[in-house]
Design a protein around this motif. Structure first.
Motif, PDB file in Angstrom:
ATOM      1  N   ARG A  89       0.844  -1.176   0.000  1.00 27.36           N
ATOM      2  CA  ARG A  89       0.000   0.000   0.000  1.00 27.36           C
ATOM      3  C   ARG A  89       0.889   1.239   0.000  1.00 27.36           C
ATOM      4  NH1 ARG A  89      -3.290  -3.129  -1.092  1.00 27.36           N
ATOM      5  NH2 ARG A  89      -5.448  -3.312  -0.393  1.00 27.36           N
ATOM      6  N   PRO A  90       0.569   2.219  -0.825  1.00 26.33           N
ATOM      7  CA  PRO A  90      -0.468   2.157  -1.847  1.00 26.33           C
ATOM      8  C   PRO A  90      -0.106   1.145  -2.938  1.00 26.33           C
ATOM      9  CG  PRO A  90       0.847   4.134  -2.111  1.00 26.33           C
ATOM     10  CD  PRO A  90       1.281   3.524  -0.821  1.00 26.33           C
ATOM     11  N   PHE A  91      -1.113   0.653  -3.647  1.00 29.15           N
ATOM     12  CA  PHE A  91      -0.902  -0.338  -4.701  1.00 29.15           C
ATOM     13  C   PHE A  91      -0.057   0.286  -5.802  1.00 29.15           C
ATOM     14  CE2 PHE A  91      -2.302  -3.328  -8.062  1.00 29.15           C
ATOM     15  CZ  PHE A  91      -2.214  -4.535  -7.368  1.00 29.15           C
ATOM     16  N   ALA A 173      -8.434  13.589   0.960  1.00 29.19           N
ATOM     17  CA  ALA A 173      -7.169  13.500   0.226  1.00 29.19           C
ATOM     18  C   ALA A 173      -7.308  14.204  -1.115  1.00 29.19           C
ATOM     19  CB  ALA A 173      -6.773  12.045   0.027  1.00 29.19           C
ATOM     20  N   VAL A 174      -6.173  14.401  -1.777  1.00 31.13           N
ATOM     21  CA  VAL A 174      -6.168  15.037  -3.094  1.00 31.13           C
ATOM     22  C   VAL A 174      -5.249  14.253  -4.018  1.00 31.13           C
ATOM     23  CG1 VAL A 174      -6.644  17.355  -2.191  1.00 31.13           C
ATOM     24  CG2 VAL A 174      -4.266  16.593  -2.455  1.00 31.13           C
ATOM     25  N   ALA A 183      -1.969  12.072  -3.036  1.00 30.21           N
ATOM     26  CA  ALA A 183      -0.892  12.891  -2.473  1.00 30.21           C
ATOM     27  C   ALA A 183      -0.782  12.651  -0.966  1.00 30.21           C
ATOM     28  CB  ALA A 183      -1.123  14.361  -2.775  1.00 30.21           C
ATOM     29  N   THR A 184      -0.438  11.427  -0.615  1.00 31.74           N
ATOM     30  CA  THR A 184      -0.295  11.038   0.785  1.00 31.74           C
ATOM     31  C   THR A 184       0.956  10.183   0.918  1.00 31.74           C
ATOM     32  OG1 THR A 184      -2.704  11.005   1.061  1.00 31.74           O
ATOM     33  CG2 THR A 184      -1.398   9.854   2.725  1.00 31.74           C
ATOM     34  N   ALA A 185       1.765  10.454   1.899  1.00 30.72           N
ATOM     35  CA  ALA A 185       2.954   9.631   2.123  1.00 30.72           C
ATOM     36  C   ALA A 185       2.539   8.182   2.354  1.00 30.72           C
ATOM     37  CB  ALA A 185       3.736  10.150   3.323  1.00 30.72           C
ATOM     38  N   GLN A 188       1.452   7.189   5.670  1.00 32.82           N
ATOM     39  CA  GLN A 188       0.218   7.786   6.164  1.00 32.82           C
ATOM     40  C   GLN A 188      -1.016   7.298   5.390  1.00 32.82           C
ATOM     41  OE1 GLN A 188       0.240   9.902   8.896  1.00 32.82           O
ATOM     42  NE2 GLN A 188       2.388   9.277   8.974  1.00 32.82           N
ATOM     43  N   TYR A 189      -0.807   6.435   4.427  1.00 32.40           N
ATOM     44  CA  TYR A 189      -1.915   5.993   3.582  1.00 32.40           C
ATOM     45  C   TYR A 189      -2.930   5.176   4.384  1.00 32.40           C
ATOM     46  CZ  TYR A 189      -4.598   3.658  -0.054  1.00 32.40           C
ATOM     47  OH  TYR A 189      -5.629   3.196  -0.837  1.00 32.40           O
ATOM     48  N   ARG A 190      -4.213   5.380   4.106  1.00 29.87           N
ATOM     49  CA  ARG A 190      -5.266   4.574   4.725  1.00 29.87           C
ATOM     50  C   ARG A 190      -6.393   4.357   3.730  1.00 29.87           C
ATOM     51  NH1 ARG A 190      -9.859   7.299   5.986  1.00 29.87           N
ATOM     52  NH2 ARG A 190      -9.794   9.589   6.108  1.00 29.87           N
ATOM     53  N   ASN A 191      -7.167   3.322   3.961  1.00 27.62           N
ATOM     54  CA  ASN A 191      -8.314   3.011   3.117  1.00 27.62           C
ATOM     55  C   ASN A 191      -9.486   3.935   3.471  1.00 27.62           C
ATOM     56  OD1 ASN A 191     -10.005   1.706   1.291  1.00 27.62           O
ATOM     57  ND2 ASN A 191      -9.505  -0.350   2.024  1.00 27.62           N
TER      58      ASN A 191
END
Length: 367
Positions: A89-91, A173-174, A183-185, A188-191
């Protein structure tokens, strides 16, 4: 119980050099393996079963005459996808090149096919068709990309930014930019939460509603006369939101990334020279854009065709007001008949000369 098979790719190296651990693609076959083989890839959000509207014993894609293979895109929820793969993640970005490389291995290693009679597909399936005939130009006799393109145009990329941004905004998010994801580290990524998922997918459906079908479709109220929705809002909820809510947002983002980065010249043989990629096509190619497609307009298809060598391609427009949906997934019955007639003639003798002699049989609707 699944109605498809799995082909294991092992540790599969992507075009980006990222390695997908224990990668696999889903597929289903129709007909006898001794018959001429046809590959018919899936489209954006589509499951394998969503391609079956174009297959039938009395249709051009007849299992009695052909060995038909439907491979699923990475990210569609059946092949390796965010929804069935916890990590990474992210994929990672999976390109059209990656998808077709995996499909080639499926066809040659698992199914023992040494040559294809044809490759065809709608939308992202059309992009995979172009990818096949540029990536493996000596492997295919006939190609039929319909309502799709050999590369994602600048305008199409802009359209997809709107599609991407709708579900991203639902979780705060953006977009990280065109041909990039969120545009997330990574740390810090989440579903999406359940509520964010519903909000984001409803928004995605409403963004899509203005692009998938033409202005004439809405002006003529075809949603009422042919699909039975009494009001425009009924159609937005019962058709577009219902379609979007049946999907997984992570899967939609993964497939969108594949679509937005599509360019069949993005491979070592062409090094980004799009015109060279088109000139290198050897398969007889019947290009079928929809007259009213808002994000794969006929002008783009005409340019692709014009770059092919003389005698290799032909471009004929669907005479339809159904926009992108003229090419699938079988919702427009008249367009489905029109397409099947074109395919029957083309498959019969492999000649482009006779294809446009087939009458359309289309109902007369104002454009």
């Amino acid at each position: 119980m699944t109605d498809f098979a799995i082909f294991n790719l092992g540790n599969f190296t992507l075009q980006s050099s990222v390695i997908l651990q224990n990668a696999y693609i889903a597929y289903k076959t129709y007909g006898d393996a001794s018959n001429p083989a046809i590959v018919y890839p899936t489209w954006y959000s589509g499951l394998i079963s969503d391609n079956e509207w174009l297959i039938g014993d009395d249709m051009a894609l007849s299992p009695k005459r052909y060995f038909i293979v439907i491979p699923a895109l990475f990210g569609n929820g059946q092949s390796m996808s965010p929804s069935n793969t916890p990590e990474p993640r992210p994929f990672p970005q999976v390109t059209m090149f990656d998808n077709v490389a995996a499909q080639y291995r499926l066809v040659t290693e698992a199914l023992k096919v040494t040559h294809l009679r044809a490759v065809l597909g709608w939308s992202m399936g059309a992009a995979q068709t172009y990818q096949w005939i540029t990536q493996y130009p000596d492997f295919v006799d006939l190609a039929i990309p319909f309502c799709g393109a050999a590369r994602c145009s600048p305008h199409n990329k802009v359209f997809l930014e709107g599609v991407k941004s709708a579900p991203l905004a639902a979780k705060g998010a953006v977009s990280d930019g065109i041909c990039k994801g969120e545009a997330t580290a990574a740390s810090q990524y989440r579903n999406w939460t359940v509520n964010e998922r519903e909000t984001g997918l409803k928004a995605l459906g409403r963004v899509y509603a203005g692009w998938g079908l033409s202005q004439a479709f809405y002006r003529e109220k075809v949603y009422k006369s042919q699909l039975g929705f009494q009001t425009l809002e009924d159609f937005m909820v019962g058709f577009w939101e219902a379609w979007a809510l049946s999907k997984d947002p992570e899967n939609m983002m993964a497939m969108l990334d594949t679509w937005q980065s599509a360019d069949c010249s993005n491979q070592d043989a062409y090094k980004g020279d799009f015109e060279l990629a088109m000139r290198s096509i050897k398969a007889k190619t019947l290009v079928l854009p929809s007259k009213t497609d808002l994000y794969f307009p006929p002008e783009d298809s005409e340019y692709e065709f014009s770059c092919m060598l003389p005698g290799v391609g032909k471009c004929i427009e669907f005479p339809s007001i159904w926009g992108h949906w003229a090419g699938g997934p079988g919702t427009s019955k008249e367009d489905a008949k029109w397409l099947d007639r074109k395919l029957k003639i083309f498959f019969e003798n492999g000649s482009l000369d006779d294809v446009d002699n087939v009458s359309s049989g289309m109902a007369s609707l104002s454009l």
